[in-house]
Design a protein around this motif. Structure first.
Motif, PDB file in Angstrom:
ATOM      1  N   GLY A 410       0.705  -1.382   0.137  1.00 37.18           N
ATOM      2  CA  GLY A 410       0.237  -0.164  -0.057  1.00 37.18           C
ATOM      3  C   GLY A 410       0.997   1.258   0.804  1.00 37.18           C
ATOM      4  N   LEU A 411       1.587   1.382   1.157  1.00 35.50           N
ATOM      5  CA  LEU A 411       2.036   2.548   0.582  1.00 35.50           C
ATOM      6  C   LEU A 411       3.480   2.172  -0.401  1.00 35.50           C
ATOM      7  CD1 LEU A 411       4.224   2.003   4.279  1.00 35.50           C
ATOM      8  CD2 LEU A 411       2.312   4.012   3.793  1.00 35.50           C
ATOM      9  N   GLY A 414       1.102   4.253  -2.704  1.00 33.88           N
ATOM     10  CA  GLY A 414       1.187   5.754  -2.681  1.00 33.88           C
ATOM     11  C   GLY A 414       2.391   6.763  -3.462  1.00 33.88           C
ATOM     12  N   LEU A 418       1.931   9.504  -5.501  1.00 32.25           N
ATOM     13  CA  LEU A 418       2.571  10.681  -5.815  1.00 32.25           C
ATOM     14  C   LEU A 418       3.942  10.722  -6.224  1.00 32.25           C
ATOM     15  CD1 LEU A 418       2.896  12.884  -3.599  1.00 32.25           C
ATOM     16  CD2 LEU A 418       3.550  10.978  -2.233  1.00 32.25           C
ATOM     17  N   ILE A 467      -5.922   3.457   3.567  1.00 34.43           N
ATOM     18  CA  ILE A 467      -4.636   3.578   2.183  1.00 34.43           C
ATOM     19  C   ILE A 467      -4.671   3.655   0.884  1.00 34.43           C
ATOM     20  CG2 ILE A 467      -2.285   2.764   1.587  1.00 34.43           C
ATOM     21  CD1 ILE A 467      -1.901   1.312   4.244  1.00 34.43           C
ATOM     22  N   LEU A 470      -6.077   7.274   0.712  1.00 32.13           N
ATOM     23  CA  LEU A 470      -5.187   8.607   0.710  1.00 32.13           C
ATOM     24  C   LEU A 470      -4.801   8.686  -0.474  1.00 32.13           C
ATOM     25  CD1 LEU A 470      -3.909   7.393   3.874  1.00 32.13           C
ATOM     26  CD2 LEU A 470      -5.066   9.507   3.576  1.00 32.13           C
ATOM     27  N   ILE A 471      -4.712   7.451  -1.071  1.00 32.76           N
ATOM     28  CA  ILE A 471      -3.795   7.586  -2.192  1.00 32.76           C
ATOM     29  C   ILE A 471      -5.069   8.564  -3.176  1.00 32.76           C
ATOM     30  CG2 ILE A 471      -2.898   6.212  -4.357  1.00 32.76           C
ATOM     31  CD1 ILE A 471      -2.235   3.943  -2.333  1.00 32.76           C
ATOM     32  N   VAL A 474      -4.484  11.891  -3.440  1.00 41.24           N
ATOM     33  CA  VAL A 474      -3.832  13.302  -3.834  1.00 41.24           C
ATOM     34  C   VAL A 474      -4.213  13.203  -5.292  1.00 41.24           C
ATOM     35  CG1 VAL A 474      -1.308  12.138  -5.683  1.00 41.24           C
ATOM     36  CG2 VAL A 474      -2.172  11.486  -2.680  1.00 41.24           C
ATOM     37  N   SER A 545      -8.864  13.434   3.552  1.00 41.10           N
ATOM     38  CA  SER A 545      -7.987  14.446   3.214  1.00 41.10           C
ATOM     39  C   SER A 545      -8.596  15.850   1.868  1.00 41.10           C
ATOM     40  CB  SER A 545      -7.453  12.859   1.714  1.00 41.10           C
ATOM     41  OG  SER A 545      -7.426  11.696   2.493  1.00 41.10           O
TER      42      SER A 545
END
Length: 605
Positions: A410-411, A414, A418, A467, A470-471, A474, A545
């Motif tokens: 997941g990170l 992301g 980004l 997550i 959050l992505i 963006v 967000s």
């Protein structure tokens, strides 16, 4: 168009600094520096229980909260650390970290058992109406060998297990004041309570001097509690009439000062004597209780009301169903001034003594109640067996290794998203990409402490779906930059100087930005309201967000662009600024030296 007011970017930037300081200061104050991770990221078991009300019954928040308290006590009673029990709509979600070694899936959904029992013995000196007060007078210095080898109250296999300790019981010093009932992990007992017929005119003097109770010898292994073999007022027909030697040994060995004996959740067999603990004003005492007199399902109603005689004292008014009412009438007539206990999930929740016979099942429990403690006891009586029927909707077990892999994936997703946004911004907007990168970095700097604080404040846990939210956010943030930058460039093309174009373009762009973000926010709210499980985590982070994006655009992005427009690099249209004439399709920037603006000749094909 209304006149453009002079912008003061320092105010927005100062506000941003204050918000950052407050968020990180709050995070430091909590002592937690990382968000709480969901079980799909750290590994564990999640069970979702769906409420199934009876026809015509509505699910209320009060019933759900009561069910959460009962289930939380049940999970804690299994000895599971860091478990979480919370509501999602009309569902209850139970999350237990680690492997399901304790059989959590098989136990947490079981109906909690409520019962009313007579007290046979207790080491609480306030309990004067017990059958065998001498049973605790001379506790053994060490438990019998059979008791010391068992983790339950019974020293040998017995159908009536209960908690036990390996040391001799310690007698906590009782408090002069009564303790309020707690529905948390260590519930307290309402002391000095007495039970009488509802709306009775009996004087308080009748209850002030309880008659002496018979004393049983501690040496006798099976003292008889009643002359009759079966008095006829137990909830089950084949109830024990006297404690077994194993139950007496388990009671004598029980140490209620040990935390492992204070969790409840033990087997409560209505036909057998029960050995358990209860908390009295901060001190734990042990109890040996008769078989069940009244089961939770036999209670018709319970409510907190003011005593009709005094009008000032809070009481609990209890009504029993017909079968239980007749047994209760027989029991109270034969046991005036004897003690009873209300047991929930094997743990004593309240203790009272019988002040008078109650022929009709309408009972009043009195004591040093406040409105809160009376209401809590009434809820225990009404909902001890769970206020609603629940069905297991879903169950999922994730290993810690898989959770770590999903977190890394997941990170990584992301960061890749980004990075693509930043590369596109640099390629297309050049120097203005500084605003994009700074705003995205600020968004991350604000959202991280928010997630940490929300985890500590409302128990929010970050899941893989969160997550993903959050992505996606963006892209929402990037949309705001695109709208603002394009309006700014349009104003420059129309002949406005850069400083003027920033203000005029902002007036046009902010309406579009707010409208787009409100649409995203409304969608997130609706999705959160209607969805369950992981989808709600996605909706929550998407909405969060979006709100952060609105703040950043107004408090940081716009002021930063205003400051940059006053520099020579951007104001004179440097070729790497993103505002150079060739990039905008004009010959010169308005307001700069070199004459009037002329359109660039169209290329011939």
């Amino acid at each position: 168009m209304p006149p453009v007011r002079r912008s003061r970017p320092s105010r927005g930037l100062l506000t941003t600094g204050v918000v950052l300081a407050a968020l990180y200061g709050g995070m430091a104050a909590t002592g937690h520096y990382g968000p709480q991770l969901g079980l799909d990221l750290r590994g564990g078991t999640t069970v979702t229980l769906a409420a199934k009300p009876n026809p015509g019954q509505k699910v209320t928040s009060s019933e759900l909260n009561t069910a959460v308290n009962i289930l939380r006590n049940r999970v804690n009673g299994l000895g599971v650390a860091n478990a979480d029990v919370h509501t999602e709509g009309t569902n209850i979600v139970i999350s237990v970290p680690g492997k399901d070694k304790q059989g959590v899936l098989d136990k947490i959904g079981e109906t909690a058992l409520l019962s009313i029992r007579q007290v046979y013995a207790s080491n609480d000196p306030v309990m004067t109406g017990v059958t065998a007060p001498g049973l605790s007078a001379t506790p053994s210095a060490s438990p019998p060998p059979a008791a010391s080898s068992s983790s339950s109250a019974s020293p040998s296999p017995s159908p009536s297990p209960s908690p036990s300790g390996a040391a001799s019981p310690a007698t906590p010093k009782p408090s002069a004041s009564s303790a309020g009932l707690g529905v948390g992990r260590t519930p307290g007992i309402q002391l000095a309570g007495f039970v009488r017929q509802a709306a009775s005119a009996a004087s308080s003097a009748a209850t002030a001097s309880p008659s002496p109770a018979p004393t049983a010898s501690p040496a006798a292994p099976s003292p008889s509690p009643s002359p009759a073999a079966n008095p006829g007022y137990y909830a089950v027909p084949n109830a024990e009439t006297a404690p077994t030697p194993q139950e007496i040994a388990a009671y004598q060995a029980l140490d209620c000062t040990k935390p492992e004996n204070q969790k409840g959740g033990i087997t409560d067999d209505p036909a057998k004597f029960l050995v358990t603990c209860g908390n009295v004003d901060g001190g734990w005492y042990k109890f040996l209780l008769y078989p069940t007199l009244i089961e939770g399902k036999e209670i018709a109603s319970a409510s907190a009301q003011l005593d009709p005689q005094t009008g000032t004292q809070w009481t609990v008014q209890l009504t029993m169903k017909s079968g239980a009412a007749s047994r209760w009438a027989k029991f109270t007539a034969a046991n005036v001034n004897k003690d009873t206990a209300i047991v929930l999930d094997g743990l004593v929740m309240s203790a009272e003594y019988i002040a008078e016979a109650i022929p009709n099942g309408k009972t009043q429990i009195s004591g040093n109640f406040t409105h809160k403690t009376a209401s809590e006891l009434a809820n225990v009586l009404k909902y001890g067996a769970l206020p609603l029927r629940f069905e297991q909707q879903s169950a999922e077990t994730v290993s810690a290794t898989l959770g770590n892999s999903e977190l890394r994936a997941g990170l990584l997703a992301g960061m890749l998203g980004l990075l693509l946004v930043i590369l596109y911004s640099i390629f297309y907007y050049r120097g203005l990409s500084l605003v994009t990168v700074s705003s995205l970095a600020l968004s991350a700097a604000i959202q991280y402490p928010l997630l940490v604080l929300l985890g500590q404040g409302i128990g929010y846990t970050l899941t893989l779906a969160g997550i993903a939210g959050l992505i996606v956010a963006v892209g929402v943030t990037a949309d705001s930059f695109v709208v603002f930058f394009e309006r700014l460039r349009d104003e420059v093309r129309e002949g406005n100087s850069l400083r003027s174009a920033v203000e005029k373009g902002w007036l046009q762009a902010r309406r579009t930005i707010v409208s787009a973000d409100l649409v995203s926010l409304i969608a997130a709210i609706i999705l959160y309201w209607l969805a369950v499980g992981d989808v709600r985590g996605f909706a929550f982070t998407l909405g969060l967000s979006t709100i952060v994006d609105l703040f950043i655009v107004f408090a940081f992005t716009k002021p930063l662009v205003t400051l940059l427009s006053r520099t020579d690099f951007f104001g004179n249209g440097h070729r790497f600024s993103g505002l150079d004439p060739a990039h905008l399709g004009i010959t010169r920037l308005p307001g700069t030296a070199g004459g009037a603006q002329r359109p660039v000749p169209a290329r011939r094909v």
